[in-house]
Write a protein that holds these residues in place. Structure first.
Motif, mmCIF file in Angstrom:
data_model
loop_
_atom_site.group_PDB
_atom_site.id
_atom_site.type_symbol
_atom_site.label_atom_id
_atom_site.label_comp_id
_atom_site.label_asym_id
_atom_site.label_seq_id
_atom_site.Cartn_x
_atom_site.Cartn_y
_atom_site.Cartn_z
ATOM 1 N N TRP A 50 0.844 -1.203 0.000
ATOM 2 C CA TRP A 50 0.000 0.000 0.000
ATOM 3 C C TRP A 50 0.875 1.246 0.000
ATOM 4 N N GLU A 51 1.990 1.169 0.745
ATOM 5 C CA GLU A 51 2.870 2.334 0.867
ATOM 6 C C GLU A 51 3.447 2.713 -0.491
ATOM 7 N N ALA A 140 -5.772 2.744 2.495
ATOM 8 C CA ALA A 140 -5.267 1.541 3.165
ATOM 9 C C ALA A 140 -4.065 1.836 4.063
ATOM 10 N N GLU A 143 -5.511 3.631 7.178
ATOM 11 C CA GLU A 143 -6.211 2.673 8.040
ATOM 12 C C GLU A 143 -5.203 1.818 8.798
ATOM 13 N N LYS A 144 -4.188 1.375 8.065
ATOM 14 C CA LYS A 144 -3.182 0.488 8.643
ATOM 15 C C LYS A 144 -2.420 1.187 9.764
ATOM 16 N N ARG A 147 -5.594 2.978 12.335
ATOM 17 C CA ARG A 147 -6.734 2.227 12.839
ATOM 18 C C ARG A 147 -6.440 0.731 12.824
ATOM 19 N N TYR A 148 -7.162 -0.014 12.009
ATOM 20 C CA TYR A 148 -7.034 -1.466 11.985
ATOM 21 C C TYR A 148 -6.616 -1.925 10.592
ATOM 22 N N PRO A 149 -6.233 -3.207 10.455
ATOM 23 C CA PRO A 149 -5.986 -3.718 9.100
ATOM 24 C C PRO A 149 -7.210 -3.482 8.205
ATOM 25 N N THR A 150 -6.963 -3.251 6.917
ATOM 26 C CA THR A 150 -8.060 -2.900 6.012
ATOM 27 C C THR A 150 -9.174 -3.946 5.972
ATOM 28 N N GLU A 151 -8.796 -5.225 6.063
ATOM 29 C CA GLU A 151 -9.814 -6.279 5.948
ATOM 30 C C GLU A 151 -10.421 -6.665 7.291
ATOM 31 N N TYR A 152 -10.008 -5.998 8.365
ATOM 32 C CA TYR A 152 -10.536 -6.341 9.683
ATOM 33 C C TYR A 152 -11.990 -5.883 9.788
ATOM 34 N N SER A 154 -14.464 -4.466 11.624
ATOM 35 C CA SER A 154 -14.962 -3.718 12.780
ATOM 36 C C SER A 154 -16.037 -2.765 12.288
ATOM 37 N N LYS A 156 -17.697 0.617 12.049
ATOM 38 C CA LYS A 156 -17.297 2.011 12.292
ATOM 39 C C LYS A 156 -18.508 2.828 12.753
#
Lengths: 339, 161
Positions: A50-51, A140, A143-144, A147-152, A154, A156
């Motif tokens: 992503w970076e 992404a 988020e990473k 917050r949380y991993p993109t596929e997590y 949770s 919002k």
């Protein structure tokens, strides 16, 4: 030239010679899709992280802005840019590729206007002939990091915002036809004690109001001077609060049209973005893509862009610290300002 | 909040009251209903898988639970990899977080996310980023419950039968 306490008037009229706004697939589904130069279909841009995708986004935007300005990379004296990553790696790594003398800045999501204000100042003072200003963010990577991993999975809360995948770049120079960067107001850090990183609109709204009021106090003009005032990424919650604060301070915002980039980026009906968009790329792409297109078509002639930033880090909020916020305002006009 | 109020100035407190007013409330009742439906659905699917193992694969009911959990974890990881699980979760909330599928999602999403930082420090080190606290406090809670159980039933000391 300093005007008032915290504002600059650019009396030598730095010109925006070229801009580029590149976004990701989700932004391409929003209402402003046609105003962006490139809409990528792949969130990863064919990169293996992503970076790398974020930095590629910035490099592409930089090259496109240079092309649109009709100059070569070698003629640019300085690149002023920043992003949301730790140690602003997206900007520095892109600067490594571009090989333009580089000044890295960090103002969280206010970086878009912080970099533009500084670029205009360099050009205005004769410290540079061509300066590039940039800001980028990627959903992404943000988020990473924050917050949380993109596929997590949770859920919002409705106050949360969606980080924009996008890069906005502008090239400023000394002579040419508008739009001109005419003035800037640099904000102070305002912290009203909000601790919830899922409610950044509420945290940033007072900073935006503070800078906007300082701008009009310093320049001794009324909001009606502008056709449009936009804040960076307050989104629904922060926008409503800002409006109430203007009301409370008896500030005549009703003289003009007041909007928020975070609310313009996505289609609330079709896209799940909770309160709206956020990130450096939000105000940068909306300004350099959408708003400047409308200025070139003379739909708008005088605008004030107030980019808002939440200066938190993943460590500071885990330690229960409140969220310090900032806003920087830059005015862009089709005609040279008469003083 | 009351203990926090002390460190804020009156202006900050006044602003926080103003900001609170604009904060859209989470739809708690609807969220509960969605969580109930989705959580229940996942459990029904689990039950169906277990029945399949009992009827078609010759497991007894107790032994069938292990492969059932494995299948649910597998399904969750597949949905996470396809980028679907987080979308389900935004709708379902606790409904998709509480069952074993949620646990599998926390681990696989973190592993996918940090793959770019390498197999050892990325996948290995960060896989438990979200699941780690669940394991730690789950084990601590189980330990405390175990101790309490033992105090209430001292005759079980020494191994039981």
């Amino acid at each position: 030239m300093l005007k008032g306490h915290q504002s600059w008037i650019f009396e030598n009229n730095p010109v925006i010679a070229g801009t580029a706004a590149i976004v990701g697939p989700f932004e391409g589904q929003g209402p402003l899709a046609h105003d962006f130069d490139i809409v990528h279909g792949d969130l990863r841009l064919g990169q293996d992280s992503w970076e790398k995708a974020e930095r590629t986004l910035l490099e592409e935007a930089a090259n496109l802005a240079i092309e649109k300005a009709g100059i070569t990379k070698e003629s640019i004296n300085f690149l002023i840019g920043g992003d949301l990553m730790n140690q602003i790696i997206s900007s520095t790594f892109a600067a490594r590729t571009l090989q333009i003398p580089y000044i890295g800045v960090f103002g969280a999501c206010s970086t878009s206007m912080e970099s533009l204000a500084l670029a205009a100042n360099l050009v205005n003072s004769g410290s540079a002939k061509y300066v590039m200003s940039s800001a980028c963010s990627h959903n992404a990577t943000a988020e990473k990091q924050f917050r949380y991993p993109t596929e997590y999975g949770s859920q919002k809360p409705p106050t949360a915002q969606y980080s924009v995948t996008g890069a906005g770049v502008s090239v400023l120079t000394q002579h040419g036809e508008g739009p001109y960067v005419t003035s800037a107001t640099m904000g102070r850090v305002v912290d009203m004690g909000i601790t919830d990183p899922f409610n950044m609109g509420a945290a940033m709204a007072p900073a935006a109001v503070d800078t906007i009021q300082a701008h009009f106090r310093d320049l001794q003009i009324e909001p009606g001077y502008y056709d449009l005032i936009v804040t960076g990424d307050l989104s629904k919650v922060g926008y409503a609060i800002a409006n109430e604060l203007f009301d409370k301070h008896k500030f005549p915002i009703h003289q003009t049209v007041y909007k928020d980039c975070g609310m313009m980026m996505y289609d609330y009906e079709k896209q799940t973005v909770q309160a709206g968009g956020s990130g450096c790329g939000c105000s940068a792409t909306v300004t350099y893509g959408h708003l400047l297109r409308r200025m070139r078509e003379k739909e708008l002639n005088r605008i004030l862009v107030v980019a808002t930033g939440a200066l938190l880090s993943p460590i500071s909020y885990q330690q229960g610290e409140t969220i310090p916020c900032i806003a920087h305002a830059v005015s862009i006009e089709n005609e040279v300002r008469k003083l | 909040m009351s203990s926090n109020d002390k460190k804020f100035t009156p202006v900050q407190q006044e602003y926080q009251t103003l900001a609170k007013k604009h904060e859209p409330k989470r739809p708690v009742l609807i969220n509960c209903l969605k969580a109930f439906l989705v959580g229940g659905l996942i459990c029904i699917i689990g039950q169906a898988i277990q029945e399949m193992f009992v009827h078609w694969a010759g497991f007894d009911e107790k032994k069938a639970s292990n492969p059932t959990v494995a299948v649910l974890i597998f399904l969750s990881v597949v949905l996470t990899s396809l980028g679907v699980y987080d979308k389900i979760a935004q709708w379902a909330g606790a409904g998709s977080a509480v069952p074993v599928t949620g646990f599998a999602n926390t681990m696989s999403s973190a592993a996918i996310e940090h793959r770019s930082e390498g197999l050892v420090l990325g996948v290995g080190g960060k896989m438990f980023k979200i699941a780690g606290p669940v394991i730690v406090f789950g084990v601590v809670a189980a330990f405390v419950v175990g101790i309490v159980h033992l105090i209430l039933n001292p005759h079980e000391l020494g191994g039981g039968s």
